[in-house]
Design an enzyme around this catalytic site. Structure first.
Site, PDB file in Angstrom:
ATOM      1  N   GLU A   1      76.932  11.258   9.722  1.00 35.91           N
ATOM      2  CA  GLU A   1      75.838  10.351   9.376  1.00 35.91           C
ATOM      3  C   GLU A   1      75.567   9.347  10.501  1.00 35.91           C
ATOM      4  OE1 GLU A   1      73.751  10.477   6.676  1.00 35.91           O
ATOM      5  OE2 GLU A   1      74.745  12.409   6.420  1.00 35.91           O
TER       6      GLU A   1
ATOM      7  N   HIS B   1      72.076   9.881  12.335  1.00 39.19           N
ATOM      8  CA  HIS B   1      71.112   8.889  11.855  1.00 39.19           C
ATOM      9  C   HIS B   1      71.398   7.476  12.373  1.00 39.19           C
ATOM     10  CE1 HIS B   1      69.447  11.856   9.082  1.00 39.19           C
ATOM     11  NE2 HIS B   1      70.678  12.129   8.662  1.00 39.19           N
TER      12      HIS B   1
ATOM     13  N   HIS C   1      74.678   9.055   0.243  1.00 42.01           N
ATOM     14  CA  HIS C   1      74.551  10.190   1.162  1.00 42.01           C
ATOM     15  C   HIS C   1      74.245   9.685   2.566  1.00 42.01           C
ATOM     16  CE1 HIS C   1      72.639  14.386   2.167  1.00 42.01           C
ATOM     17  NE2 HIS C   1      73.519  13.988   3.067  1.00 42.01           N
TER      18      HIS C   1
END
Length: 228
Positions: A117, A121, A63
């Site tokens: 992502e 992040h 993930h």
């Protein structure tokens, strides 16, 4: 004189560039490395769509790799000046499709998922991991933490059966060497399902560590492990 002024301006611009990178790449304490069980994802979303590359393997998929602070907070969207660039991971694309598949609808090739992502992040880890390094680090961690193998070796199968939370955590810790955090979802019958597994990683993104800071939330004492 004009040449000296030109050199000075170039140096100042270079300094500003590095300062902007320094400010964008915030310090952080560790990473969460999060793997997701696809069968539970589909129940959580009430639907799922297979990637354009085909149905993923019945296995845990990545993930994300998420920078975090020891107080439980986390940075996000740290450097909008450095958005996801697909050309930087062209050599990793096949491995990403196998290990970091998207199940979001409508069907996609993974780029939207990976872009999200990185932008949210990955840009917060630029002080240690550039874009290619970031995705490569996640793939390497995935090879070190084979969650499905850890569970099936302990007799915990994705067959819809129920298993104790303690046995699931114990099987993962015994196989990988570090304590996981288990995130559950709730199916239509109100049963807890094994949804995501969090492991802590050092702030270089190179290896797992023990940590005591985990997300809020809990599972029931018995957890279902649905098929996919």
């Amino acid at each position: 004189m004009e040449y000296k002024n030109f050199i000075l301006i170039k140096l100042l611009l270079l300094l500003l560039h590095y300062l902007s990178l320094f400010c964008a790449s915030q310090d952080f304490d560790f990473f969460y490395f999060v793997q997701q069980w696809p069968g539970s994802y589909c129940d959580t979303q009430k639907n799922c769509c297979y990637p354009t590359s085909g149905k993923p393997d019945a296995d845990f998929g990545i993930h994300g790799l998420w920078p975090n602070y020891n107080d439980g907070s986390y940075p996000s969207n740290c450097d909008p000046s450095n958005p996801f660039n697909p050309s930087q991971i062209s050599d990793l694309r096949s491995s990403l499709q196998n290990n970091w598949p998207t199940l979001a609808c409508p069907s996609g090739d993974g780029m939207t998922f990976w872009s999200h992502e990185w932008n949210k992040h990955g840009t917060c880890s630029e002080s240690v991991l550039k874009q290619h390094d970031y995705f490569e680090a996640a793939l390497s961690l995935r090879q070190k933490a084979n969650i499905l193998k850890a569970l099936t070796s302990a007799g915990i199968e994705p067959n819809g059966g129920s298993y104790s939370l303690s046995s699931i955590k114990g099987a993962i810790k015994d196989a990988i060497g570090y304590t996981p955090f288990i995130e559950c979802n709730v199916d239509s019958s109100g049963n807890s399902q094994l949804y995501q597994v969090y492991l802590c990683v050092n702030n270089s993104g190179s290896d797992f560590i023990e940590c005591s800071v985990f997300p809020h939330g809990k599972c029931g004492s018995e957890i279902e492990f649905p098929s996919f």
